[in-house]
Write an enzyme that holds these catalytic residues in place. Structure first.
Site, PDB file in Angstrom:
ATOM      1  N   ARG A 173       3.058  -5.008  17.273  1.00 54.47           N
ATOM      2  CA  ARG A 173       1.547  -4.387  17.164  1.00 54.47           C
ATOM      3  C   ARG A 173       0.665  -5.663  17.549  1.00 54.47           C
ATOM      4  O   ARG A 173      -0.319  -5.112  18.323  1.00 54.47           O
ATOM      5  CB  ARG A 173       1.346  -3.915  15.667  1.00 54.47           C
ATOM      6  CG  ARG A 173       2.260  -2.838  15.238  1.00 54.47           C
ATOM      7  CD  ARG A 173       2.142  -2.838  13.636  1.00 54.47           C
ATOM      8  NE  ARG A 173       2.589  -3.746  12.790  1.00 54.47           N
ATOM      9  CZ  ARG A 173       2.260  -3.741  11.750  1.00 54.47           C
ATOM     10  NH1 ARG A 173       1.532  -2.670  10.874  1.00 54.47           N
ATOM     11  NH2 ARG A 173       2.716  -5.059  11.143  1.00 54.47           N
TER      12      ARG A 173
ATOM     13  N   SER B  29       0.818  -1.308  -0.091  1.00 56.02           N
ATOM     14  CA  SER B  29      -0.051  -0.014  -0.064  1.00 56.02           C
ATOM     15  C   SER B  29       0.801   1.480   0.016  1.00 56.02           C
ATOM     16  O   SER B  29       0.350   2.368  -0.630  1.00 56.02           O
ATOM     17  CB  SER B  29      -1.000   0.083   1.302  1.00 56.02           C
ATOM     18  OG  SER B  29      -0.310  -0.353   2.330  1.00 56.02           O
TER      19      SER B  29
ATOM     20  N   HIS C  24       5.344 -12.808   7.711  1.00 57.36           N
ATOM     21  CA  HIS C  24       5.536 -11.593   7.589  1.00 57.36           C
ATOM     22  C   HIS C  24       6.753 -11.237   6.496  1.00 57.36           C
ATOM     23  O   HIS C  24       7.854 -12.347   6.627  1.00 57.36           O
ATOM     24  CB  HIS C  24       5.987 -10.485   8.641  1.00 57.36           C
ATOM     25  CG  HIS C  24       5.700  -9.079   8.443  1.00 57.36           C
ATOM     26  ND1 HIS C  24       6.786  -8.335   7.806  1.00 57.36           N
ATOM     27  CD2 HIS C  24       4.671  -8.376   8.376  1.00 57.36           C
ATOM     28  CE1 HIS C  24       5.978  -7.122   7.635  1.00 57.36           C
ATOM     29  NE2 HIS C  24       4.938  -7.174   7.810  1.00 57.36           N
TER      30      HIS C  24
ATOM     31  N   ASP D  76      -2.353  -8.446  11.786  1.00 58.34           N
ATOM     32  CA  ASP D  76      -3.622  -8.677  11.544  1.00 58.34           C
ATOM     33  C   ASP D  76      -4.208 -10.017  12.494  1.00 58.34           C
ATOM     34  O   ASP D  76      -5.489 -10.267  12.319  1.00 58.34           O
ATOM     35  CB  ASP D  76      -3.869  -9.083  10.023  1.00 58.34           C
ATOM     36  CG  ASP D  76      -3.642  -7.894   9.283  1.00 58.34           C
ATOM     37  OD1 ASP D  76      -4.101  -6.861   9.747  1.00 58.34           O
ATOM     38  OD2 ASP D  76      -3.250  -8.043   8.198  1.00 58.34           O
TER      39      ASP D  76
ATOM     40  N   HIS E 137      -2.220  -8.834   2.315  1.00 59.52           N
ATOM     41  CA  HIS E 137      -1.760  -7.788   2.966  1.00 59.52           C
ATOM     42  C   HIS E 137      -3.017  -7.387   3.719  1.00 59.52           C
ATOM     43  O   HIS E 137      -3.188  -7.965   4.872  1.00 59.52           O
ATOM     44  CB  HIS E 137      -1.837  -6.344   1.764  1.00 59.52           C
ATOM     45  CG  HIS E 137      -1.093  -5.190   2.346  1.00 59.52           C
ATOM     46  ND1 HIS E 137      -0.133  -4.940   3.454  1.00 59.52           N
ATOM     47  CD2 HIS E 137      -0.803  -3.921   1.645  1.00 59.52           C
ATOM     48  CE1 HIS E 137       0.244  -3.942   3.501  1.00 59.52           C
ATOM     49  NE2 HIS E 137      -0.053  -3.084   2.255  1.00 59.52           N
TER      50      HIS E 137
HETATM   51  N1  NMX Z   1       0.611 -19.816   6.142  1.00 60.22           N
HETATM   52  C1  NMX Z   1       0.825 -20.651   5.393  1.00 60.22           C
HETATM   53  N2  NMX Z   1       2.144 -20.277   4.312  1.00 60.22           N
HETATM   54  C2  NMX Z   1       2.797 -19.288   4.453  1.00 60.22           C
HETATM   55  C3  NMX Z   1       2.513 -18.348   5.484  1.00 60.22           C
HETATM   56  C4  NMX Z   1       1.313 -18.802   6.315  1.00 60.22           C
HETATM   57  N3  NMX Z   1       1.011 -17.719   7.407  1.00 60.22           N
HETATM   58  N4  NMX Z   1       3.378 -17.571   5.555  1.00 60.22           N
HETATM   59  C5  NMX Z   1       4.344 -17.679   4.270  1.00 60.22           C
HETATM   60  N5  NMX Z   1       3.661 -18.975   3.752  1.00 60.22           N
HETATM   61  C6  NMX Z   1       4.369 -19.637   2.567  1.00 60.22           C
HETATM   62  C7  NMX Z   1       4.312 -18.697   1.640  1.00 60.22           C
HETATM   63  O1  NMX Z   1       2.991 -18.626   0.842  1.00 60.22           O
HETATM   64  C8  NMX Z   1       5.263 -19.042   0.523  1.00 60.22           C
HETATM   65  O2  NMX Z   1       4.884 -20.312  -0.265  1.00 60.22           O
HETATM   66  P1  NMX Z   1       5.077 -20.350  -1.803  1.00 60.22           P
HETATM   67  O3  NMX Z   1       6.530 -20.577  -1.775  1.00 60.22           O
HETATM   68  O4  NMX Z   1       4.577 -21.830  -1.870  1.00 60.22           O
HETATM   69  O5  NMX Z   1       4.663 -19.363  -2.449  1.00 60.22           O
HETATM   70  C9  NMX Z   1       6.576 -19.440   1.384  1.00 60.22           C
HETATM   71  O6  NMX Z   1       5.753 -19.742   2.770  1.00 60.22           O
HETATM   72  C10 NMX Z   1       7.460 -18.483   1.517  1.00 60.22           C
HETATM   73  O7  NMX Z   1       7.069 -17.061   2.324  1.00 60.22           O
HETATM   74  P2  NMX Z   1       7.837 -16.056   3.178  1.00 60.22           P
HETATM   75  O8  NMX Z   1       9.044 -16.070   2.335  1.00 60.22           O
HETATM   76  O9  NMX Z   1       7.923 -16.710   4.360  1.00 60.22           O
HETATM   77  O10 NMX Z   1       6.904 -14.965   3.195  1.00 60.22           O
HETATM   78  P3  NMX Z   1       6.526 -13.681   2.108  1.00 60.22           P
HETATM   79  O11 NMX Z   1       7.635 -12.934   2.283  1.00 60.22           O
HETATM   80  O12 NMX Z   1       6.659 -14.419   0.499  1.00 60.22           O
HETATM   81  O13 NMX Z   1       5.063 -13.228   2.391  1.00 60.22           O
HETATM   82  C11 NMX Z   1       3.280 -12.748   3.977  1.00 60.22           C
HETATM   83  C12 NMX Z   1       4.662 -12.706   3.413  1.00 60.22           C
HETATM   84  C13 NMX Z   1       2.510 -11.943   4.810  1.00 60.22           C
HETATM   85  C14 NMX Z   1       2.412 -12.545   2.455  1.00 60.22           C
HETATM   86  C15 NMX Z   1       2.814 -14.269   3.976  1.00 60.22           C
HETATM   87  O14 NMX Z   1       3.706 -14.596   5.395  1.00 60.22           O
HETATM   88  C16 NMX Z   1       1.555 -14.746   4.175  1.00 60.22           C
HETATM   89  O15 NMX Z   1       0.855 -14.841   3.215  1.00 60.22           O
HETATM   90  N6  NMX Z   1       0.787 -14.508   5.393  1.00 60.22           N
HETATM   91  C17 NMX Z   1      -0.664 -14.866   5.420  1.00 60.22           C
HETATM   92  C18 NMX Z   1      -1.205 -13.621   5.394  1.00 60.22           C
HETATM   93  C19 NMX Z   1      -1.080 -12.446   6.101  1.00 60.22           C
HETATM   94  O16 NMX Z   1      -1.323 -12.629   7.465  1.00 60.22           O
HETATM   95  N7  NMX Z   1      -0.867 -11.076   5.487  1.00 60.22           N
HETATM   96  C20 NMX Z   1      -0.917 -10.146   6.433  1.00 60.22           C
HETATM   97  C21 NMX Z   1       0.503  -9.463   6.462  1.00 60.22           C
HETATM   98  C22 NMX Z   1       0.493  -8.239   7.200  1.00 60.22           C
HETATM   99  N8  NMX Z   1      -0.356  -7.210   6.754  1.00 60.22           N
HETATM  100  O17 NMX Z   1      -0.879  -6.441   7.633  1.00 60.22           O
HETATM  101  O18 NMX Z   1      -0.372  -6.575   5.433  1.00 60.22           O
HETATM  102  C1  MLT Z   2       1.874  -3.555   7.030  1.00 53.68           C
HETATM  103  O1  MLT Z   2       1.746  -3.033   8.162  1.00 53.68           O
HETATM  104  O2  MLT Z   2       1.860  -2.946   5.937  1.00 53.68           O
HETATM  105  C2  MLT Z   2       2.192  -5.112   6.873  1.00 53.68           C
HETATM  106  O3  MLT Z   2       2.659  -5.480   8.148  1.00 53.68           O
HETATM  107  C3  MLT Z   2       2.858  -5.482   5.807  1.00 53.68           C
HETATM  108  C4  MLT Z   2       4.362  -5.323   5.565  1.00 53.68           C
HETATM  109  O4  MLT Z   2       4.828  -4.248   6.324  1.00 53.68           O
HETATM  110  O5  MLT Z   2       5.013  -5.706   4.535  1.00 53.68           O
END
Ligand code: NMX
Ligand code: MLT
Length: 427
Positions: A318, A233, A309, A364, A263
């Site tokens: 947070r 964002s 994350h 979240d 996100h």
């Molecule tokens: N559950 C299952 N799989 C996960 C999770 C999780 N909570 N977190 C990471 N992975 C997987 C991810 O999908 C990826 O799989 P693939 O290679 O098959 O695509 C693998 O682990 C490696 O991911 P990472 O390098 O650990 O994480 P990345 O930096 O790519 O992504 C997020 C970060 C936040 C997108 C990821 O952890 C996620 O999808 N979490 C769940 C959604 C979430 O809570 N999002 C909110 C973030 C905070 N916000 O406020 O924005």
């Molecule tokens: C955020 O607050 O924007 C989330 O934790 C996602 C991020 O920093 O990558």
């Protein structure tokens, strides 16, 4: 002119000169390199953006202008807005001046309600919010003054006008969307005696006899306000704004990124996941049942929302702040207890999956349960709350970027053929 304007007017010329000198004297110094994995992997870890409002060290979490977020949980969002913009905490006189300024700016034009009413009744609240912000672009001071030939060193002042007008109007717009979208009755007028966060709580119309919901809203609005500028964002807002599209265009675009499940939509999905466990197991699930449900979710190829994350490698501070609020105000609430039990269970499961870099809860993971407790049970609305808060950070970043005179964003892309050519050893 407001005290905030005057403070920035004192600071910005010096900051601009400092950056000019840095670039002139050290512009060729290398601060990061990019690997093929990073080029295909969301640019993770590439240091190529400058953001002065906040930073997120992986082992510490959010630090706003040098102050860890855990030390800001008792502050008003207005104080944090001042901090984000100026790098200093405001005095009482400063914050009173800012509150009064925001109050003067908080009237929402009637055409916004007409546009929102014309939208399909089942539109997602985030679509309604982003539409409203985009339609409000008509009010942009930056665009009007740009069309009149404003000079480059005045851009930040026009951006500040837009930022303050947007921040001032957002609670009424967002609360109006809540009441319209979820059939809560007429809109509730702003109460000028209240601070920005408490007024938002008041306009939502959630019964709040003890003022606890207003306290939660202030905390929520502080905790989500900024997270450096590499998240989707913030980076989108900054990119759109770098084309000198004003902050209405830029914020609406950035918040469209916040609406994604990886996100900001994760807060909606997270509460959904917690409630599903309660439904599936006919009440508060045990830790064994949570473990089974988490394994089922992962086996289905889905993510556990609220965990993991891109930057953090610890429990998000947070999340800790929300957990502390829940323990203080609602320790026996069944949904909060499930959130707490998920925290005790899920990281150990995620730790066993090698590819997951961060098994810990992010912002979240817990906030939805607290909102649910006070009766804000419409979870498709939760990302709107996140958006109102995040506007503080990304609009501040936009004002500073225009103050520093940062260039239009335009990195270089390469083709897969070019990348393949880099992997061939020279003969
Ligand atoms: N559950 C299952 N799989 C996960 C999770 C999780 N909570 N977190 C990471 N992975 C997987 C991810 O999908 C990826 O799989 P693939 O290679 O098959 O695509 C693998 O682990 C490696 O991911 P990472 O390098 O650990 O994480 P990345 O930096 O790519 O992504 C997020 C970060 C936040 C997108 C990821 O952890 C996620 O999808 N979490 C769940 C959604 C979430 O809570 N999002 C909110 C973030 C905070 N916000 O406020 O924005
Ligand atoms: C955020 O607050 O924007 C989330 O934790 C996602 C991020 O920093 O990558």
């Amino acid at each position: 002119m407001s005290k905030l304007h005057d403070k920035l007017a004192q600071q910005i010329p010096g900051l601009r000169d400092e950056v000019k000198t840095l670039v002139k004297e050290h512009g060729a110094k290398v601060i990061s390199q990019v690997t093929i994995e990073q080029a295909y992997g969301g640019m993770r870890g590439v240091k190529s953006l400058v953001c002065d409002t906040s930073e997120v060290p992986p082992d510490k979490g959010l630090i706003i202008r040098g102050i860890p977020v855990a030390q800001l949980t008792e502050k008003l969002p207005e104080e944090v807005l001042w901090l984000l913009l100026t790098g200093e905490l405001p005095t009482k006189a400063d914050v009173d001046d800012l509150k009064a300024d925001l109050r003067k700016r908080n009237g929402v034009p009637d055409y916004i309600w007409a546009v929102l009413k014309a939208m399909p009744a089942d539109s997602h609240p985030m679509v309604m919010l982003n539409t409203a912000i985009l339609v409000l672009e008509k009010e942009s001071v930056f665009r009007r003054r740009y069309d009149e030939g404003m000079k480059k060193d005045q851009y930040w002042e026009a951006a500040l006008e837009d930022a303050l007008n947007i921040v001032a109007m957002l609670p009424a717009v967002a609360a109006g969307i809540y009441r319209m979208r979820f059939n809560k009755g007429d809109r509730i007028a702003s109460n000028p005696a209240l601070d920005w966060g408490a007024d938002y709580a008041h306009m939502l119309g959630i019964p709040d006899p003890k003022g606890e919901f207003a306290a939660l809203m202030r905390l929520y609005l502080v905790l989500h306000s900024d997270h450096e500028s590499g998240n989707v964002s913030a980076m989108t807002t900054a990119t759109v704004n770098s084309a000198l599209s004003d902050l209405y265009y830029a914020l609406s675009a950035g918040l469209s990124g916040l609406a994604g499940p990886l996100h900001g939509l994760a807060n909606q999905e997270c509460l959904g996941w917690v409630l599903d466990t309660n439904k599936k197991f006919g009440g508060n699930p045990t830790k064994e049942q949570i473990k089974a449900y988490a394994e089922e979710t992962l086996a289905a190829g889905r993510v556990i929302p609220g965990y993991g994350h891109a930057v953090l490698r610890i429990t998000d501070p947070r999340f800790d702040a929300f957990l502390a609020f829940g323990k203080k105000h609602m320790p026996s609430d069944p949904v909060f207890q499930t959130v707490s039990n998920v925290f005790d269970t899920v990281p150990d499961i995620l730790k066993t999956i090698q590819k997951i870099k961060d098994p810990w809860p992010n912002v979240d993971a817990g906030s939805g349960a607290l909102l649910y407790h006070y009766g804000l049970t419409e979870f498709p609305y939760y990302t709107v709350l996140f958006s109102v808060s995040r506007a503080l950070g990304v609009c501040s970043q936009g004002v500073i970027a225009r103050g520093l005179g940062l260039a239009i964003t335009r990195p270089k892309s390469v083709t897969t053929s070019w990348i393949k050519a880099q992997t061939v050893a020279p003969a």
